[in-house]
Design an enzyme around this catalytic site. Structure first.
Site, PDB file in Angstrom:
ATOM      1  N   LYS A  60      -1.126 -12.936 -30.892  1.00 21.45           N
ATOM      2  CA  LYS A  60      -1.794 -14.199 -31.212  1.00 21.45           C
ATOM      3  C   LYS A  60      -3.244 -13.996 -31.638  1.00 21.45           C
ATOM      4  O   LYS A  60      -3.737 -14.715 -32.526  1.00 21.45           O
ATOM      5  CB  LYS A  60      -1.722 -15.160 -30.030  1.00 21.45           C
ATOM      6  CG  LYS A  60      -2.562 -14.787 -28.820  1.00 21.45           C
ATOM      7  CD  LYS A  60      -2.439 -15.824 -27.723  1.00 21.45           C
ATOM      8  CE  LYS A  60      -3.245 -15.447 -26.486  1.00 21.45           C
ATOM      9  NZ  LYS A  60      -4.684 -15.450 -26.712  1.00 21.45           N
ATOM     10  N   THR A  61      -3.948 -13.038 -31.035  1.00 17.58           N
ATOM     11  CA  THR A  61      -5.351 -12.816 -31.413  1.00 17.58           C
ATOM     12  C   THR A  61      -5.438 -12.322 -32.839  1.00 17.58           C
ATOM     13  O   THR A  61      -6.320 -12.728 -33.599  1.00 17.58           O
ATOM     14  CB  THR A  61      -6.015 -11.804 -30.455  1.00 17.58           C
ATOM     15  OG1 THR A  61      -5.869 -12.263 -29.108  1.00 17.58           O
ATOM     16  CG2 THR A  61      -7.493 -11.660 -30.771  1.00 17.58           C
ATOM     17  N   ASP A 259      -8.100 -21.283 -28.637  1.00 18.53           N
ATOM     18  CA  ASP A 259      -7.156 -20.332 -28.052  1.00 18.53           C
ATOM     19  C   ASP A 259      -6.742 -20.812 -26.658  1.00 18.53           C
ATOM     20  O   ASP A 259      -7.462 -21.587 -26.015  1.00 18.53           O
ATOM     21  CB  ASP A 259      -7.835 -18.960 -27.949  1.00 18.53           C
ATOM     22  CG  ASP A 259      -6.846 -17.837 -27.695  1.00 18.53           C
ATOM     23  OD1 ASP A 259      -5.623 -18.087 -27.761  1.00 18.53           O
ATOM     24  OD2 ASP A 259      -7.297 -16.711 -27.423  1.00 18.53           O
ATOM     25  N   GLU A 260      -5.590 -20.368 -26.175  1.00 21.84           N
ATOM     26  CA  GLU A 260      -5.088 -20.709 -24.828  1.00 21.84           C
ATOM     27  C   GLU A 260      -5.101 -22.226 -24.601  1.00 21.84           C
ATOM     28  O   GLU A 260      -5.532 -22.715 -23.560  1.00 21.84           O
ATOM     29  CB  GLU A 260      -5.914 -20.008 -23.742  1.00 21.84           C
ATOM     30  CG  GLU A 260      -5.996 -18.503 -23.871  1.00 21.84           C
ATOM     31  CD  GLU A 260      -4.687 -17.786 -23.540  1.00 21.84           C
ATOM     32  OE1 GLU A 260      -3.688 -18.469 -23.268  1.00 21.84           O
ATOM     33  OE2 GLU A 260      -4.675 -16.545 -23.567  1.00 21.84           O
ATOM     34  N   GLN A 307       3.185 -20.255 -20.429  1.00 20.33           N
ATOM     35  CA  GLN A 307       2.137 -19.551 -19.689  1.00 20.33           C
ATOM     36  C   GLN A 307       1.077 -20.514 -19.150  1.00 20.33           C
ATOM     37  O   GLN A 307      -0.044 -20.105 -18.872  1.00 20.33           O
ATOM     38  CB  GLN A 307       1.483 -18.488 -20.567  1.00 20.33           C
ATOM     39  CG  GLN A 307       2.437 -17.386 -20.999  1.00 20.33           C
ATOM     40  CD  GLN A 307       1.726 -16.267 -21.743  1.00 20.33           C
ATOM     41  OE1 GLN A 307       0.951 -15.509 -21.181  1.00 20.33           O
ATOM     42  NE2 GLN A 307       1.990 -16.181 -23.040  1.00 20.33           N
ATOM     43  N   ARG A 664       3.383  -8.961 -18.135  1.00 17.60           N
ATOM     44  CA  ARG A 664       2.196  -8.105 -18.135  1.00 17.60           C
ATOM     45  C   ARG A 664       2.595  -6.641 -18.306  1.00 17.60           C
ATOM     46  O   ARG A 664       1.769  -5.802 -18.680  1.00 17.60           O
ATOM     47  CB  ARG A 664       1.404  -8.227 -16.828  1.00 17.60           C
ATOM     48  CG  ARG A 664       0.800  -9.579 -16.471  1.00 17.60           C
ATOM     49  CD  ARG A 664       0.051 -10.213 -17.610  1.00 17.60           C
ATOM     50  NE  ARG A 664       0.936 -11.107 -18.361  1.00 17.60           N
ATOM     51  CZ  ARG A 664       0.659 -11.567 -19.569  1.00 17.60           C
ATOM     52  NH1 ARG A 664      -0.456 -11.227 -20.176  1.00 17.60           N
ATOM     53  NH2 ARG A 664       1.488 -12.384 -20.193  1.00 17.60           N
TER      54      ARG A 664
END
Length: 905
Positions: A60-61, A259-260, A307, A664
């Site tokens: 995503k980044t 973001d997020e 998430q 993770r």
């Protein structure tokens, strides 16, 4: 122009009409040549509103930075771009990536956290709502100190109403954009901030919170200070009260990236809407390319509803779920290809999260291959679990060459870290604990920063009062009280009262002398700071020397004070680094950066070798990745948390947290559990986590499927072994890897293949006896009503957060009762004893003798606490069978059948 889905290739190439475009900074094709089709579509999308549903590890980044660079590659101005992240670390990474793509022009964009962006806005325009540009930013410790001072003035019992609890309630209100005036009105309270002698009604918590909130905001205003929640709330207030300011930023930022987005709370949601101008009614210019100069800004949000794990601090999952309804003609693009984990790990994550309802379908996949199986281990108790983990870490380090920095141990709550730390220490393994005392929270650092804050903002009463007698200079409680009383009586600040110390009645010569010396020292430090404002490191050095803080620690013979001296040296180094990296460095700017540091900002960088195993809560782990991950405490009541046992929305959040934990891991995932875990000083039998049941069994390689006591009970049920079913391969002696040894059965290892745990009768015996720790006689996973009530907010349209949610992001600390956990080690006896025959060893509460075969969907029942209900789901897990019951009014509970106080109708 209609901003629905458009042929983006032709739209981007369109020549600007009457529009001053910027320079083309890079080749557009170079930005998309290495992207997958979904990533490419997201980067090139031409439209007003875009939601990028980015699964874990889906790049995503990269997509977000490439989309920003794509704008610049087509001549849009960098200064018109605002990119918001949740941590300084993420903002720095985005800034670096964009600089590599488009060069120095990246410096003209605003790339920062929500809080940093709001600080910048309030420094420039806060005067419009009564904030001068030099305002202080209070951290959690400062806020708690202020609440303690107010509690003392209002005679509030801080043991019954702790500062942390009160701040959590105030934070709820601010996250929901409820002002202190509205909160006072909601409880029909006529309290006036600054009023003395007011008596809060005994037992009226709502009135107490409203009064505390009002006085708290009054004292912040007096000190020209804000807390973290104020940074968002007051920026929204600024935009709503001052249309000219709102219009300025709306026209400045034509392209907004967040973001997020799944982690935003109600206040942040409203802030994004204010910045985008979606509610302004202003129409876009149809002749302009892109967003143009007027009308709503173009907005791109990136997030993953799977998430969303921060509801406890006010995050509202509806923000991302309702994005398409909130922004007209919005498009959603899903990123499902994972570049981080193996397919085995992704299959486990997909299987767990698929159990959540009302989610957008998404299934992660990877081209990295199947990879290792997940490794499982069932321990007898928390000590054995920790011991096995430590030995496995030593083994993979020595035998497989795995670096310690590539290993992480994750847990649901901070209290679980104690036994894990003990095991790491005993095994002589290096580790770092994330979430302990942070650098900027250490006493000596807080003292030094308090001096700096008082120099920059003398009206900051909290910090001036903190340093009044640090180091000790004979200005104790009496002196502080005299000055505070004078300040209150004259409606002035604490330092202003010191300036007029000659007028304070009752001030003895013994007090006047050191107080005068303190005043003169602060004047000298303020003058030095003014002359050296661009050199924060020199100001820090001067403060440490002149105040006496450094000298006192250097003279001390306490070994711990030597490390405190090192910490102060590190503070000066941090200030020097800030000078080098910041073109227009100032003391106020340095203080701002120290105030806005998050937990995850203090973690080692991706390419930095800490040489240590990392231990952290799952909430802190969000956004991080490690080749080898140990997911510990996989038991009902631990993970998922006890609160979630009878609340479907809480359980959905816990499942998202499990999804985050699983994803993770890059190469190998470990899942471990303990059959017995101590809570509040008593040992309790623990059922395996339902999340383990949700992972397909073929994905897990169980090194030990059942704990010793569980296998004994399973064997007794089957009458296969009169000695309790111990296998020959059970090893409860010591074992050693890498030179470390765990004595006897405390850390014993067992690799028996055992049967599936559903055969065992968990909870049929109790180690250490005792009653449930959750407000009732029921055992873990039972029908206790602890935590089952819905979270209570302060009203408004935001979602309330639980007590104790105030403070730094990523902390992952849950609210509710906390305390020191002591663990009782349970060793198998030489000869098994039939624990089921001992009434004192049986769990508190009685079984109801119900069998899952006798319960069907649609059956009616009555519950001692919840009343009449209808069974809507059954899960056959043998002795641990669970039923889901709808009690009406939206109250759906999951109950452990054998323990629930129910009667079938």
């Amino acid at each position: 122009m209609n901003f629905a889905v458009i042929d983006f290739e032709s739209s981007w190439k369109e020549e600007p009409v009457e529009q001053n475009m910027g320079p083309v900074l890079c080749d557009p094709q170079s930005l998309i040549k290495d992207l997958n089709p979904q990533q490419m579509e997201a980067v090139k999308y031409y439209g007003q509103a875009l939601l990028i549903g980015a699964g874990a590890g889906s790049g995503k980044t990269r997509v977000l930075t490439r989309r920003i660079a794509w704008l610049l590659a087509h001549g849009f101005w960098a200064s018109s771009i605002l990119a918001i992240t949740f941590t300084n670390k993420a903002a720095a990474e985005m800034r670096e990536r964009l600089a590599a793509l488009v060069g120095p022009e990246a410096e003209h964009m605003w790339i920062s956290t929500f809080h940093s962006a709001c600080v910048r806005i309030l420094r420039r325009d806060g005067k419009e709502i009564g904030l001068t540009s030099g305002f202080s930013i209070y951290d959690t410790a400062d806020c708690e100190r202020l609440v303690k001072l107010i509690s003392g003035d209002l005679n509030i019992d801080t043991k019954r109403y702790t500062p942390r609890m009160l701040l959590g309630k105030i934070s709820d209100c601010k996250n929901s954009l409820i002002s202190w005036q509205d909160q006072l009105k909601s409880v029909n309270c006529d309290y006036k901030p600054g009023q003395r002698g007011y008596q809060v009604s005994a037992g009226d918590v709502d009135e107490l919170v409203a009064v505390m909130y009002a006085e708290y905001q009054y004292r912040l205003a007096m000190a020209n200070a804000v807390d973290f929640d104020d940074l968002i709330m007051r920026t929204v207030e600024l935009f709503q009260r001052c249309p000219q300011v709102s219009e300025y930023y709306r026209h400045k930022f034509r392209y907004i990236f967040v973001d997020e987005y799944q982690d935003t709370n109600h206040a942040q949601y409203v802030l994004v809407r204010e910045l985008s101008g979606i509610d302004s009614g202003e129409q876009p210019d149809p002749h302009m390319r892109g967003a143009g100069r007027v009308g709503p800004s173009w907005i791109t949000v990136v997030g993953d509803s799977d998430q969303s794990i921060y509801a406890f601090r006010g995050a509202d999952i509806r923000n991302i779920q309702d994005f398409e309804q909130d922004f007209p003609n919005a498009k959603t693009i899903m990123l499902e290809q994972n570049y981080r984990s193996t397919q085995t790990i992704l299959d486990a994550a997909n299987a767990v999260i698929a159990r959540n309802e009302n989610r957008k379908p998404k299934k992660l996949w990877t081209a990295l291959g199947e990879g290792d199986k997940i490794v499982g281990y069932a321990a007898d108790n928390a000590q054995q679990e920790a011991g096995w983990i430590a030995n496995e870490i030593a083994r993979i380090h020595n035998e497989e060459g795995v670096a310690y920095r590539d290993i992480a141990i994750m847990y649901r709550a901070n209290a679980q870290s104690r036994s894990l730390e003990e095991a790491m220490i005993n095994a002589n393994l290096p580790y770092q604990l994330v979430g302990g005392t942070k650098f900027y929270e250490r006493r000596e650092i807080k003292d030094a920063l308090a001096y700096l804050q008082a120099i920059v903002n003398p009206a900051d009463n909290v910090n001036v009062r903190r340093i009044l007698n640090v180091p000790k200079r004979g200005l104790g409680v009496r002196a502080e009280g005299l000055v505070a009383s004078y300040a209150d009586a004259h409606g002035t600040t604490f330092f202003e009262a010191i300036e007029h110390m000659e007028q304070i009645e009752g001030m003895s010569t013994r007090t006047t002398k050191p107080l005068s010396a303190f005043r003169d020292m602060m004047h000298e430090l303020a003058a030095f700071a003014k002359d050296h404002d661009t050199k924060p490191s020199e100001v820090v050095a001067e403060v440490l020397a002149k105040s006496g803080i450094l000298e006192e620690l250097q003279r001390s013979e306490d070994p711990q004070d030597a490390s405190r001296v090192d910490n102060l040296s590190q503070l000066q180094s941090v200030a020097a680094e800030f000078e080098q990296n910041t073109p227009d460095a100032t003391l106020a700017g340095f203080l701002e950066t120290t105030a806005l540091v998050a937990d995850s900002d203090q973690l080692p960088g991706e390419n930095e070798d800490s040489g240590k195993v990392t231990m952290m809560t799952l909430h802190t782990a969000k956004g991080l990745e490690y080749p080898y991950v140990f997911l510990t405490g996989m038991e009902q009541g631990t993970f998922p948390h006890q609160r979630a046992m009878e609340d479907t929305s809480e359980l959905a959040e816990e499942r998202r947290l499990a999804y985050v934990g699983i994803t993770r891991a890059k190469r190998r995932l470990y899942v471990t559990r303990a059959a017995v875990r101590a809570q509040w000083g008593q040992a309790s039998d623990m059922m395996p986590s339902q999340f383990l049941d949700e992972i397909p069994d073929e994905l897990i390689d169980w090194k030990r499927r059942e704990a010793g006591a569980e296998r004994m009970r399973a064997s007794w049920q089957d009458d296969d072994d009169e000695f309790g079913g111990w296998d020959d391969d059970d090893d409860f002696g010591s074992m050693s890897f890498g030179g470390s040894s765990y004595g006897k059965s405390d850390y014993g290892s067992s690799y028996g293949s055992g049967s599936r745990w559903s055969r065992s009768s968990y909870g049929s015996s109790s180690y250490g006896a005792g009653r449930s720790q959750y407000g009732g006689p029921a055992t873990q996973g039972s029908s206790s009503s602890y935590g089952s009530t819905s979270r209570r907010s302060c009203g408004g349209s935001g979602t309330g957060s639980s007590y104790g949610s105030y403070g730094s992001y990523g902390s992952g600390k849950s609210g509710g009762k906390s305390g020191k956990v002591t663990t009782r080690r349970v060793k198998p006896k030489n000869k098994p004893v039939d624990l089921t025959k001992s009434s004192s060893a049986s769990p508190a509460g009685s079984h109801n003798d119900l069998n899952i075969a006798d319960v069907h969907v649609g059956d009616k029942l009555t519950h001692d606490h919840f009343g009449l209900g209808t069974v809507i789901e059954t899960q056959d897990k043998g002795m641990n069978s669970v039923i889901t019951v709808d009690f009406g009014n939206g109250e759906v509970k999951r109950l452990l059948l054998r323990m629930a106080p129910i009667e079938m109708l």
